[in-house]
Design an enzyme around this catalytic site. Structure first.
Site, mmCIF file in Angstrom:
data_model
loop_
_atom_site.group_PDB
_atom_site.id
_atom_site.type_symbol
_atom_site.label_atom_id
_atom_site.label_comp_id
_atom_site.label_asym_id
_atom_site.label_seq_id
_atom_site.Cartn_x
_atom_site.Cartn_y
_atom_site.Cartn_z
ATOM 1 N N LYS A 90 11.256 -40.308 -21.512
ATOM 2 C CA LYS A 90 12.038 -39.127 -21.125
ATOM 3 C C LYS A 90 12.699 -38.571 -22.365
ATOM 4 C CE LYS A 90 13.969 -36.281 -18.232
ATOM 5 N NZ LYS A 90 13.341 -35.202 -19.062
ATOM 6 N N GLN A 111 16.797 -41.317 -28.590
ATOM 7 C CA GLN A 111 16.693 -41.111 -27.139
ATOM 8 C C GLN A 111 16.617 -42.436 -26.380
ATOM 9 O OE1 GLN A 111 16.242 -37.496 -26.524
ATOM 10 N NE2 GLN A 111 17.076 -37.975 -24.531
ATOM 11 N N LYS A 114 20.264 -43.546 -26.018
ATOM 12 C CA LYS A 114 20.991 -42.553 -25.225
ATOM 13 C C LYS A 114 20.628 -42.704 -23.744
ATOM 14 C CE LYS A 114 20.537 -38.321 -26.661
ATOM 15 N NZ LYS A 114 20.269 -36.867 -26.842
ATOM 16 N N LYS A 126 10.169 -38.070 -27.165
ATOM 17 C CA LYS A 126 10.555 -36.740 -27.665
ATOM 18 C C LYS A 126 9.311 -36.017 -28.137
ATOM 19 C CE LYS A 126 14.452 -34.490 -28.421
ATOM 20 N NZ LYS A 126 15.766 -34.647 -27.773
ATOM 21 N N ASP A 166 14.989 -28.770 -25.513
ATOM 22 C CA ASP A 166 15.816 -29.136 -26.664
ATOM 23 C C ASP A 166 15.948 -27.817 -27.447
ATOM 24 O OD1 ASP A 166 16.821 -31.843 -28.038
ATOM 25 O OD2 ASP A 166 16.129 -30.570 -29.658
ATOM 26 N N ASN A 241 22.865 -23.412 -26.014
ATOM 27 C CA ASN A 241 23.243 -23.942 -24.714
ATOM 28 C C ASN A 241 24.320 -25.032 -24.778
ATOM 29 O OD1 ASN A 241 22.187 -26.239 -22.583
ATOM 30 N ND2 ASN A 241 22.323 -24.174 -21.766
HETATM 31 N N1 GLU Z 1 16.957 -32.713 -25.388
HETATM 32 C C1 GLU Z 1 18.024 -33.291 -24.644
HETATM 33 C C2 GLU Z 1 18.481 -34.560 -25.321
HETATM 34 O O1 GLU Z 1 18.485 -34.624 -26.513
HETATM 35 C C3 GLU Z 1 17.687 -33.449 -23.174
HETATM 36 C C4 GLU Z 1 16.491 -34.277 -22.861
HETATM 37 C C5 GLU Z 1 16.112 -34.318 -21.387
HETATM 38 O O2 GLU Z 1 16.780 -33.706 -20.577
HETATM 39 O O3 GLU Z 1 15.116 -35.001 -21.099
HETATM 40 O O4 GLU Z 1 18.896 -35.515 -24.736
#
Ligand code: GLU
Length: 444
Positions: A90, A111, A114, A126, A166, A241
């Site tokens: 994800k 990610q 996170k 990503k 993103d 955003n």
């Molecule tokens: N690009 C965002 C991040 O850095 C969101 C990623 C998502 O919603 O999958 O976490």
């Protein structure tokens, strides 16, 4: 550097030459993990770090498309499926001319931790392309997205890999990407992408989620340190955003946001930023932030200026990576900043983080503070699976709960490993432990 992590950094540098952002991201995480690896030999013995620093899969592909002049253009597309220990891959897609594999790997690596911190079942991935949406027509953006998805569709799925937005990828691009996915697959699997429009499977509050989430995290961090956001002077870099909704929520809590920026320069409005104007310029007209001074003549626009020269109490870097270097960090410290909330991914360099820590600045690290976006994406996935939609209030309450919980998790881990108030270490350790334990349980 501790010898326990030195060999991993060497592997990363040797295997990924020139990918400096990726090297930095790994170094930052591993430095925090030294006490964990010293305590848990089983992670070292089972090669957990070697496995974490090597993406499970990296896909690079050509994205040919035809511009409005009938000329063929070719971009390079990427998807890095980094780690699937706790759920399907994800993470967002970034369309920006600076994108290359090193940026996508740094973002994919971040990610993993996170997504783990959100407490939701999502792995790390990503993607993106070196395509610049700036100055492109609607039709060009659509044709690019269609070509990008023509290849990407083979590699993704609601239980495999779920991309989202993103930098350079918002609701418009997700719409075109989903349209092409549906056309090729011939079925309506809306759980394959998140950040969708509200009428066709998107979640309420997803647009606002990253920005709101940062402020929920900062609110908790300040509360734990007997402080509040109210009446504080805030500077926010960026005007996309993330920056817009961080500003909205900061203002809701009574902060005075005085500056925002884009890659050309910053605006300073000592009376407080009028967010409606920023939204109109950025969301509706898709223009540059300098337009702001046409509407508010008391404000000033500084072309090419460094936004961090403006004195503030709280700094929210919400633009892009390496936005605050050592020099900017020192400027902020000299001007009396007491808290920094990272909205962008890796906005502070390693030297800047060290300076903040040395000066006891409260630092909300990106992988914790900006996790609200991906967390709400996971809530969108839940709603898609149930074929139900929650109200804005329900989603916002869940987001607030998730961010509050992430702060508590970081705080607890930082204390457990003897580094109280070091939320950078707390986030890295807590994010890592969940993934490492899942990898141990699932075998090599
Ligand atoms: N690009 C965002 C991040 O850095 C969101 C990623 C998502 O919603 O999958 O976490």
């Amino acid at each position: 550097m501790s010898p326990i992590i030195e060999k991993y950094i060497e592997i990363v540098k040797k295997r990924n030459p020139g990918e400096i952002e990726f090297h930095e991201a790994v170094e930052e995480v591993l430095e925090s993990l030294v006490p964990v690896l010293e305590k848990h030999h089983e992670f070292v013995e089972n090669g957990i770090i070697e496995r974490l620093i090597e993406p499970e899969r990296q896909i690079t592909f050509a994205v040919p498309w035809i511009d409005d002049n009938g000329k063929v253009q070719v971009n390079r597309g990427f998807r890095v499926q980094f780690n699937s220990a706790i759920g399907p891959y994800k993470g967002g897609l970034r369309f920006h001319p600076s994108v290359y594999i090193g940026i996508i790997k740094f973002l994919g690596f971040e990610q993993i931790f996170k997504n783990s911190l959100t407490g939701l079942p999502i792995g790390g991935g990503k993607g993106g392309a070196d395509f610049d949406p700036k100055g492109k027509s609607e039709r060009e953006v659509m044709r690019f997205c269609q070509s990008f998805m023509t290849e990407l569709q083979r590699h993704i799925g609601p239980d495999i890999d779920v991309p989202a937005g993103d930098i350079g990828v918002g609701g418009r691009e997700i719409g075109y990407l989903f349209g092409q996915y549906k056309r090729i697959k011939g079925n309506f699997q809306n759980g394959v992408l998140t950040g969708k429009g509200i009428g066709w499977g998107g979640s309420l509050v997803r647009t606002q989620a990253t920005g709101y989430g940062i402020i929920y995290f900062v609110r908790e961090m300040l509360k734990a340190n007997n402080e509040t956001i109210k009446n504080k002077k805030v500077v926010i870099s960026g005007s996309g955003n993330v920056a817009i909704y961080a500003c909205e929520k900061a203002q809701y809590y009574g902060a005075k946001v005085v500056a925002m920026s884009d890659s050309n320069g910053y605006i300073l409005d000592e009376d407080g930023i009028k967010l409606d104007t920023v939204k109109k310029i950025k969301e509706v007209e898709r223009k540059r932030i300098k337009e702001y001074v046409k509407y508010h003549t008391n404000a000033k626009y500084v072309e090419g200026g460094c936004i961090w020269e403006i004195p503030c109490d709280i700094a929210l870097p919400c633009a892009t990576q390496n936005d605050i270097n050592a020099e900017s960090a020192q400027k902020l410290i000299d001007n009396g900043v007491f808290a920094v909330g990272e909205g962008a991914n890796m906005p502070s360099t390693i030297e800047a983080i060290k300076l903040f820590q040395k000066n006891n600045i409260l630092l909300a690290p990106a992988k914790a503070a900006n996790a609200g976006g991906v967390a709400t994406s996971a809530l969108e996935m839940s709603q898609n699976s149930m074929r139900l939609s929650w109200t804005a209030e329900e989603v916002d309450a869940k987001l607030d709960g998730i961010m509050t919980n992430i702060f508590k998790t970081c705080d607890k881990a930082s204390k457990e490993y003897g580094m109280p108030k070091n939320y950078v270490a707390g986030a890295n350790i807590a994010g890592f432990l969940k993934v490492a334990n899942a990898m141990m349980a699932q075998g090599v």
